[in-house]
Design an enzyme around this catalytic site. Structure first.
Site, mmCIF file in Angstrom:
data_model
loop_
_atom_site.group_PDB
_atom_site.id
_atom_site.type_symbol
_atom_site.label_atom_id
_atom_site.label_comp_id
_atom_site.label_asym_id
_atom_site.label_seq_id
_atom_site.Cartn_x
_atom_site.Cartn_y
_atom_site.Cartn_z
ATOM 1 N N ALA A 160 0.853 -1.193 0.000
ATOM 2 C CA ALA A 160 0.000 0.000 0.000
ATOM 3 C C ALA A 160 0.881 1.232 0.000
ATOM 4 O O ALA A 160 1.283 1.728 1.051
ATOM 5 C CB ALA A 160 -0.931 0.002 1.211
ATOM 6 N N GLU B 88 3.331 18.470 2.636
ATOM 7 C CA GLU B 88 4.467 17.578 2.356
ATOM 8 C C GLU B 88 4.935 17.750 0.922
ATOM 9 O O GLU B 88 6.144 17.826 0.649
ATOM 10 C CB GLU B 88 4.089 16.126 2.608
#
Length: 438
Positions: free
Chosen positions: A174, A295
């Site tokens: 994932a 981010e």
């Protein structure tokens, strides 16, 4: 602005300067972001919008010149995290740059975060990556999404550098498909939680080959497949020393970012108090998306820092190096490398600070340009580093001259925080809602 940062800014040199090189080789070695030059953008400009931003850049440049640059090559070669240097960043007030002063932060904005990431990455992108994981993925994430009690309990030590933090989202199966995570937290009768699973590729997951970091924000599924995936993920605070929480492995021999520790985290029936849930059960997707935006912007700033250092290095080398009786910069092939690099660097830096100045850290929904600036600047940084190696030839290929390390470090920026392919998908989806281009 916190008193710690204010003191640091006051103690920064009023006019730090880049160190001049005397010969082609020493100049290529020393061309670093070591201070705000005489021709730097003044306060009030796009890149230094206020006096505080300008002072912050001076502080960071001095820190890079005096403390970051001297250790960069050694710690990258050894694949070691420089824990004392990290604590030093805390002493300077840099670890909580976007956090309210009430919790030990500087109370500044996304542009300030970009300034720090740009300056650090112009010298040591690996150290900057660990800084990012701590200051944005843990500290800023908690500052935006935690309760007042949680922030008061966990942020001060993180802002001071006493504790090092990170965030766990990715798993072996994932990555971009983050909502496909398998790590689970099950609520118990008393309201506590039991955490099981594992996280992979976690920056600051370890501080050595055998030691975990201190504190983490971990995303986990808290509902079954009958619940929509975006409503099935929750966010938890986990710390070293909790029963069942262990270091799976420290991941070494990476292409780049070697001084930034990457690890696998393992959770085996880790008991979490009810108070360690950040926000509401099933409500973490919006936390995730909001923090991904900042981010991606600071990852773009890292690309800009890498490009700046690489451009400085190739420009200095081409000026001093002679071939066939002429300066290297007199040859058209070299002129193309330098000119295109400068144009792309300035375009990326302008896009970066324009995006950062418009980013509300407390809101979501800025995905088009936060994805767009990362898409452009990360590849731009890698390409400019590649051109620097080409211009510098054999010297550029050697670790002593920094640009080969910057080139290797830059590649991760096209993968971490969202792959280039994910940005393509997100941006085209968001652009379908536009009636006209901005």
């Amino acid at each position: 602005m916190s008193s710690a940062v204010a003191r640091s800014l006051r103690s920064a040199p009023a006019s730090a300067r880049r160190l001049p090189g005397r010969a082609v080789l020493s100049r290529a070695r020393s061309t670093a972001a070591v201070g705000v030059a005489d021709d730097a953008e003044p306060q009030g400009s796009l890149f230094n919008p206020t006096a505080e931003h300008y002072a912050l850049r001076e502080l960071c440049a001095a820190f890079v010149r005096d403390e970051v640059e001297p250790q960069a090559l050694e710690f990258n070669r050894a694949e070691r995290f420089n824990h004392p240097l990290f604590r030093r960043a805390g002493e300077l007030g840099l670890l909580g740059v976007t956090v309210d002063p009430e919790y030990g932060g500087a109370g500044m904005d996304a542009a300030a975060a970009c300034i720090v990431h740009e300056e650090l990455s112009a010298s040591d992108p690996a150290f900057c990556l660990s800084y990012l994981a701590h200051s944005q993925l843990f500290v800023n994430n908690l500052a935006r999404n935690g309760s007042a009690e949680q922030k008061a309990a966990w942020l001060p030590a993180a802002c001071s550098g006493e504790a090092i933090g990170g965030m766990g989202m990715s798993e072996p199966e994932a990555g971009t498909d983050v909502l496909g995570m398998r790590t689970r937290a099950e609520q118990q009768a008393d309201g506590s939680w039991l955490l099981n699973g594992g996280k992979m590729w976690i920056t600051n997951g370890a501080v050595s080959d055998t030691e975990l970091g201190d504190r983490y924000l971990i995303y986990a599924r808290t509902a079954g497949p009958e619940v929509k995936a975006s409503k099935a993920v929750s966010l938890f605070y986990v710390e070293r020393g909790m029963a069942g929480f262990s270091l799976g492995q420290r991941l070494k021999d990476k292409c780049g970012m070697r001084a930034s520790p990457t690890a696998e985290l393992v959770f085996e029936n880790v008991p979490l108090p009810a108070a360690n849930l950040i926000g509401q059960p099933g409500g973490a997707t919006v936390c995730m998306m909001r923090n991904l935006e900042i981010e991606r912007v600071v990852l773009a700033a890292m690309g800009v820092g890498i490009a700046r250092r690489s451009l400085e290095a190739m420009n200095a080398y081409a000026t001093d190096r002679r071939a066939f009786g002429a300066s290297l910069r007199d040859f058209g092939q070299i002129q193309r490398h330098i000119a295109e690099s400068y144009a792309e660097y300035m375009a990326g830096k302008t896009y970066l600070y324009q995006t950062a100045l418009g980013l509300d850290l407390d809101a979501a929904g800025n995905r088009l340009d936060t994805d767009g600036v990362k898409l452009y600047c990360t590849t731009m940084g890698k390409n400019v580093a590649d051109r620097a190696i080409q211009v510098m030839g054999g010297y550029g290929y050697m670790g002593e001259y920094a640009v080969e390390r910057l080139w290797r470090d830059a590649k991760l920026l096209e993968i971490g925080g969202g792959t280039l392919e994910s940005h393509h998908k997100n941006m085209v989806r968001d652009m379908s809602q536009l009636d006209a281009m901005p």
